[in-house]
Design a protein around this motif. Structure first.
Motif, PDB file in Angstrom:
ATOM      1  N   TYR A   1       0.869  -1.182   0.000  1.00  0.00           N
ATOM      2  CA  TYR A   1       0.000   0.000   0.000  1.00  0.00           C
ATOM      3  C   TYR A   1       0.902   1.228   0.000  1.00  0.00           C
ATOM      4  N   VAL A   2       0.601   2.183  -0.867  1.00  0.00           N
ATOM      5  CA  VAL A   2       1.370   3.436  -0.946  1.00  0.00           C
ATOM      6  C   VAL A   2       0.395   4.605  -0.927  1.00  0.00           C
ATOM      7  N   TYR A   3       0.706   5.598  -0.097  1.00  0.00           N
ATOM      8  CA  TYR A   3      -0.065   6.844  -0.101  1.00  0.00           C
ATOM      9  C   TYR A   3       0.833   7.964  -0.606  1.00  0.00           C
ATOM     10  N   ASP A   4       0.419   8.588  -1.714  1.00  0.00           N
ATOM     11  CA  ASP A   4       1.148   9.704  -2.323  1.00  0.00           C
ATOM     12  C   ASP A   4       0.514  11.006  -1.835  1.00  0.00           C
ATOM     13  N   PHE A   5       1.283  11.822  -1.115  1.00  0.00           N
ATOM     14  CA  PHE A   5       0.736  13.037  -0.521  1.00  0.00           C
ATOM     15  C   PHE A   5       0.433  14.112  -1.555  1.00  0.00           C
ATOM     16  N   ASN A   6       0.872  13.949  -2.803  1.00  0.00           N
ATOM     17  CA  ASN A   6       0.439  14.841  -3.880  1.00  0.00           C
ATOM     18  C   ASN A   6      -0.987  14.534  -4.334  1.00  0.00           C
ATOM     19  N   GLN A   7      -1.504  13.386  -3.924  1.00  0.00           N
ATOM     20  CA  GLN A   7      -2.848  12.949  -4.288  1.00  0.00           C
ATOM     21  C   GLN A   7      -3.096  13.076  -5.795  1.00  0.00           C
ATOM     22  N   PRO A   8      -2.311  12.342  -6.610  1.00  0.00           N
ATOM     23  CA  PRO A   8      -2.494  12.443  -8.061  1.00  0.00           C
ATOM     24  C   PRO A   8      -3.881  11.982  -8.479  1.00  0.00           C
ATOM     25  N   ALA A   9      -4.348  12.546  -9.605  1.00  0.00           N
ATOM     26  CA  ALA A   9      -5.680  12.205 -10.089  1.00  0.00           C
ATOM     27  C   ALA A   9      -5.751  10.744 -10.536  1.00  0.00           C
ATOM     28  N   SER A  10      -4.633  10.219 -11.019  1.00  0.00           N
ATOM     29  CA  SER A  10      -4.595   8.835 -11.479  1.00  0.00           C
ATOM     30  C   SER A  10      -4.124   7.914 -10.354  1.00  0.00           C
ATOM     31  N   ILE A  11      -4.637   6.673 -10.347  1.00  0.00           N
ATOM     32  CA  ILE A  11      -4.180   5.694  -9.363  1.00  0.00           C
ATOM     33  C   ILE A  11      -2.708   5.354  -9.599  1.00  0.00           C
ATOM     34  N   LYS A  12      -2.305   5.281 -10.875  1.00  0.00           N
ATOM     35  CA  LYS A  12      -0.908   5.035 -11.213  1.00  0.00           C
ATOM     36  C   LYS A  12      -0.128   6.320 -10.983  1.00  0.00           C
ATOM     37  N   ARG A  13       0.918   6.244 -10.149  1.00  0.00           N
ATOM     38  CA  ARG A  13       1.546   7.450  -9.642  1.00  0.00           C
ATOM     39  C   ARG A  13       2.474   8.126 -10.640  1.00  0.00           C
ATOM     40  N   GLN A  14       3.520   7.437 -11.095  1.00  0.00           N
ATOM     41  CA  GLN A  14       4.542   8.058 -11.937  1.00  0.00           C
ATOM     42  C   GLN A  14       4.864   7.156 -13.129  1.00  0.00           C
ATOM     43  N   ALA A  15       5.034   7.746 -14.293  1.00  0.00           N
ATOM     44  CA  ALA A  15       5.324   6.976 -15.510  1.00  0.00           C
ATOM     45  C   ALA A  15       6.714   6.371 -15.500  1.00  0.00           C
ATOM     46  N   PHE A  16       7.634   6.903 -14.663  1.00  0.00           N
ATOM     47  CA  PHE A  16       9.013   6.433 -14.653  1.00  0.00           C
ATOM     48  C   PHE A  16       9.288   5.463 -13.506  1.00  0.00           C
ATOM     49  N   LEU A  17       8.245   5.063 -12.789  1.00  0.00           N
ATOM     50  CA  LEU A  17       8.375   4.065 -11.727  1.00  0.00           C
ATOM     51  C   LEU A  17       7.606   2.811 -12.122  1.00  0.00           C
ATOM     52  N   PHE A  18       8.121   1.635 -11.743  1.00  0.00           N
ATOM     53  CA  PHE A  18       7.540   0.375 -12.178  1.00  0.00           C
ATOM     54  C   PHE A  18       7.294  -0.598 -11.020  1.00  0.00           C
ATOM     55  N   ASN A  19       7.631  -0.187  -9.808  1.00  0.00           N
ATOM     56  CA  ASN A  19       7.384  -0.999  -8.622  1.00  0.00           C
ATOM     57  C   ASN A  19       6.622  -0.182  -7.593  1.00  0.00           C
ATOM     58  N   HIS A  20       5.645  -0.832  -6.937  1.00  0.00           N
ATOM     59  CA  HIS A  20       4.876  -0.184  -5.868  1.00  0.00           C
ATOM     60  C   HIS A  20       4.364   1.176  -6.336  1.00  0.00           C
ATOM     61  N   ASN A  21       3.752   1.175  -7.520  1.00  0.00           N
ATOM     62  CA  ASN A  21       3.426   2.424  -8.211  1.00  0.00           C
ATOM     63  C   ASN A  21       1.920   2.649  -8.325  1.00  0.00           C
ATOM     64  N   ARG A  22       1.209   2.458  -7.225  1.00  0.00           N
ATOM     65  CA  ARG A  22      -0.210   2.790  -7.172  1.00  0.00           C
ATOM     66  C   ARG A  22      -0.462   3.654  -5.944  1.00  0.00           C
ATOM     67  N   HIS A  23      -1.403   4.601  -6.082  1.00  0.00           N
ATOM     68  CA  HIS A  23      -1.710   5.529  -4.997  1.00  0.00           C
ATOM     69  C   HIS A  23      -2.986   5.121  -4.276  1.00  0.00           C
ATOM     70  N   ASN A  24      -2.892   5.074  -2.933  1.00  0.00           N
ATOM     71  CA  ASN A  24      -4.059   4.868  -2.074  1.00  0.00           C
ATOM     72  C   ASN A  24      -4.823   3.605  -2.454  1.00  0.00           C
ATOM     73  N   GLU A  25      -4.073   2.526  -2.663  1.00  0.00           N
ATOM     74  CA  GLU A  25      -4.691   1.283  -3.086  1.00  0.00           C
ATOM     75  C   GLU A  25      -3.873   0.104  -2.587  1.00  0.00           C
ATOM     76  N   PHE A  26      -4.501  -0.893  -2.046  1.00  0.00           N
ATOM     77  CA  PHE A  26      -3.836  -2.146  -1.718  1.00  0.00           C
ATOM     78  C   PHE A  26      -3.721  -2.963  -2.998  1.00  0.00           C
ATOM     79  N   ASN A  27      -2.535  -3.504  -3.250  1.00  0.00           N
ATOM     80  CA  ASN A  27      -2.358  -4.210  -4.509  1.00  0.00           C
ATOM     81  C   ASN A  27      -1.218  -5.209  -4.399  1.00  0.00           C
TER      82      ASN A  27
END
Length: 387
Positions: free
Chosen positions: A63-89
């Protein structure tokens, strides 16, 4: 006619230089291994010994919480691990069969999770779900010269896709933007316990299927030196292209790292990536990218460990991380994680990570920001058995 002939010769110069380089590397490895070892290897009775089949598996949930609260669940295009916001996965779920024998070996593993969804997006069909599929054969009597072929873990870097094997929960920027896997053939020679030399012929820069329209194979080398159990020094390279033939820009990449267990409780990893790529086909001008990183790990006791990471990544021309901003991708980062490992097969982790960019490149709910902070947690478990 003469001018056309010279143009055709210059067009094939990259092939010639790369071919000469790889032939030289393979010749050195084979020469050091001893030419008459192949004949003795054929008569070795150990070929008839029964192999052992191992089954292993892994699950890494997070589980990762991004304090920028991005509009998309997928946080950053240049990251490929643990890259979802506010979601258990599930970051990585893995099931693996490993065949072990003194003269041959094989690996086959399938995976699922957000890591595979993000990092294998360019692979077609069912290839997206193949984590590893390779066969290796010993080429001499001493079993210190091996040829492996298939889909393999990358020879680049000190971090793998398997979170439990890394000092930090999330991966460094340099690991996320260099190959995690490769497809091709690898010749490995271990003259003794301290040295490992390898030469590779690959389908491309982190590719299972070769890029359509590209007829040039890629090449890699690895030199690893471990003078003792506490120290490892490594230099890995990649030479090739990520373009079809008509647009071919040559890419030359180096990865250096050192891993040091300075005391029973304190360890250190230092790494540095440096790459260049032609601005356009036939150009003598090159764009560059680079990334230094340092990670320190402290063992509190047998079950608890803490680690801190400082890193920087510069890719102003957007070779690997395009941003379409004035300064390109120029990002520094700090992270700290705490690990609890009650068993060798189970680990619970928490990490805080802050990144700061030269421009506003991190998504927020409504715009972008120069800064990004996340808190992440993970539980990972591994099992194994033999047949």
């Amino acid at each position: 006619m003469g001018g056309c002939h010279l143009a055709r010769v210059s067009e094939y110069l990259p092939y010639l230089s790369l071919s000469i380089l790889m032939r030289s590397i393979l010749f050195v490895i084979l020469f050091l291994a001893g030419g008459n070892g192949f004949a003795r290897n054929q008569a070795d009775s150990s070929w008839s010994h029964q192999p052992t089949l191992h089954l292993s598996g892994l699950a890494d949930v997070y589980y990762v919480y991004d304090f920028n609260q991005p509009a998309s669940i997928k946080r950053q295009a240049f990251l490929f691990n643990h890259n979802r916001h506010n979601e258990f996965n599930l970051n990585l779920g893995l099931i693996k069969l490993y065949l072990e024998h003194s003269k041959y070996r094989a690996n086959f593993s399938l995976h699922a999770g957000t890591y595979g969804n993000d990092n294998y997006a360019s692979e077609p069909g069912l290839l997206k779900n193949i984590f590893e599929a390779n066969i290796g054969i010993s080429l001499n009597e001493k079993n210190n010269l091996w040829l492996d072929a298939g889909i393999m873990p990358s020879h680049i870097g000190f971090e793998s896709a398997i979170s439990m094997d890394n000092w930090t929960l999330t991966r460094s920027l340099l690991a996320e933007n260099s190959p995690y896997y490769s497809s091709g053939a690898k010749l490995t020679f271990n003259p003794n316990e301290k040295w490992e030399l390898a030469g590779l012929i690959l389908n491309g820069w982190q590719r299972i299927q070769r890029l359509e329209g590209n007829s040039l194979p890629s090449f890699g080398t690895q030199l690893k030196f471990s003078p003792n159990e506490s120290t490892t020094l490594n230099w890995s390279t990649f030479i090739g292209t990520v373009d079809p033939d008509q647009l071919r820009r040559m890419r030359y990449f180096n990865n250096f790292y050192g891993q040091f267990q300075l005391t029973d409780r304190f360890g250190l990893i230092t790494g540095f990536d440096f790459g260049v790529q032609q601005e356009f086909k036939g150009s003598s001008d090159y764009d560059i990218w680079l990334s230094p990183v340092i990670i320190a790990q402290f063992s509190i006791d047998q079950r608890w460990k803490a680690a801190m990471r400082a890193e920087y990544y510069q890719d102003q021309k957007g070779i690997l991380i395009p941003t379409e901003t004035r300064n390109g991708f120029r990002t520094s980062g700090l992270s700290m994680n705490l690990d609890y490992r009650p068993s060798p097969f189970l680990i619970c982790r928490i990490e805080g990570r802050r990144m700061t960019g030269g421009d506003a490149i991190f998504d927020t709910k409504t715009s972008t920001s120069r800064k990004n902070f996340i808190l992440g947690a993970s539980m990972a478990i591994r099992f194994s058995g033999g047949f």
